[in-house]
Design an enzyme around this catalytic site. Structure first.
Site: not given
Ligand code: AMP
Length: 283
Positions: A34, A37
């Site tokens: 999203h 990311h």
């Molecule tokens: P995930 O795919 O949920 O493991 O997230 C991958 C990376 O994206 C991690 O470093 C998360 O902290 C970051 N991330 C997820 N959601 C957000 C958001 N809303 N804003 C900024 N970074 C995000």
């Protein structure tokens, strides 16, 4: 943009980039991408010559009763997001590419991993630190990008990098939110429309905390209590924790220190969906 599932081939590609004198930025993700990311990939693009995004739903960071098997997998859309944000290479391993069946090694950050998320999700951070170490070994980045959304996670990864002398700089990027303030998350798609309407109250509680911290009269403990009351007032959010903690140690703060800093952290369940969010505070 190249897409590759073999760790060996990814390693060869980043080695080749490095041989050409390029700096390497890495963005680890679990896919279902999203705008949050995307902001990480864009930041990596702006600070490095060669950008690797990784998409891997890492089984070792899910508990036995958690949502590993139903975690959203949207590879085609993810690759489009990566391409649009300027990634050069996307690593899309299968579980067997990352974990030998007889693997016996884990990477564990001790203290920080045991509180808050760690207390509610035993073993979660062992899975995170182990997979991130492996991703760093495979992609050998100069910089790696993480979201403040997972506040404790980025802190633990910083601790690990320091403790293990890993030659990578950790960059923490701001939380990207929906129009009503809900922090973007791959798990938001689990919410019913009714639940989606309530989910913004987590952000509202954090805003209340920011306001109270700024006004200077309430102690961190009082602020935490006010957040909990706000969340429980919805009648549907089940609070797992709502705390104000030291932004480096995550030790819960009790008394106000003028000119100090804290972080308000919330985990709450909405039906079967678990949501987390946080806000840095200044007193
Ligand atoms: P995930 O795919 O949920 O493991 O997230 C991958 C990376 O994206 C991690 O470093 C998360 O902290 C970051 N991330 C997820 N959601 C957000 C958001 N809303 N804003 C900024 N970074 C995000």
């Amino acid at each position: 943009m190249d897409v590759e599932s073999s760790p060996k081939k990814i390693h060869a590609a980043v080695r080749e980039a490095r041989r050409r004198g390029l700096t390497i930025g890495c963005v680890p993700t679990m896919g279902a991408l999203h705008a949050g990311h995307v902001s990480l990939v864009q930041r990596a693009r702006s600070e490095n010559d060669f950008v690797v995004a990784t998409i891997f739903v890492n089984p070792t960071q899910f508990g036995p009763t958690e949502d590993f098997s139903r975690y959203p997998r949207t590879l085609d859309a993810d690759l489009e997001f990566c391409r649009a944000a300027g990634a050069d290479l996307v690593f899309t391993p299968q579980v067997a590419d990352m974990y030998a069946a007889d693997a016996q090694t884990i990477v564990r950050v001790t203290g920080l991993s045991t509180v808050l998320e760690g207390a509610h999700r035993p073993g979660h951070f062992d899975g995170v630190t182990t997979v991130v170490t492996k991703l760093f070994q495979i992609t050998e980045p100069d910089r790696a990008y993480f979201g403040q959304k997972d506040y404790q996670q980025q802190l633990i990864i910083r601790r690990m990098v320091q403790d293990l002398n890993l030659p990578v700089t950790i960059v923490t990027c701001p939380i990207v939110r929906e129009a009503d303030g809900l922090a973007m998350s791959s798990r938001n798609r689990y919410l019913s429309s009714e639940e989606r309407g309530v989910a913004k109250e987590i952000f509202q509680a954090l805003q209340l905390a920011e306001q109270l911290a700024g006004s200077g009269s309430d102690s961190p403990q009082e602020i935490a209590d006010r957040m909990r009351v706000h969340l429980e007032g919805t009648g549907v959010l089940t609070v797992q924790y709502a705390v104000v903690a030291d932004p480096e140690t995550l030790v819960t703060q009790q008394t106000r220190v003028s000119g100090g800093a804290g972080v308000a952290l919330i985990a709450a369940k909405l039906g079967s969906t678990r949501l987390i969010d946080n806000q840095l505070l200044n007193y």
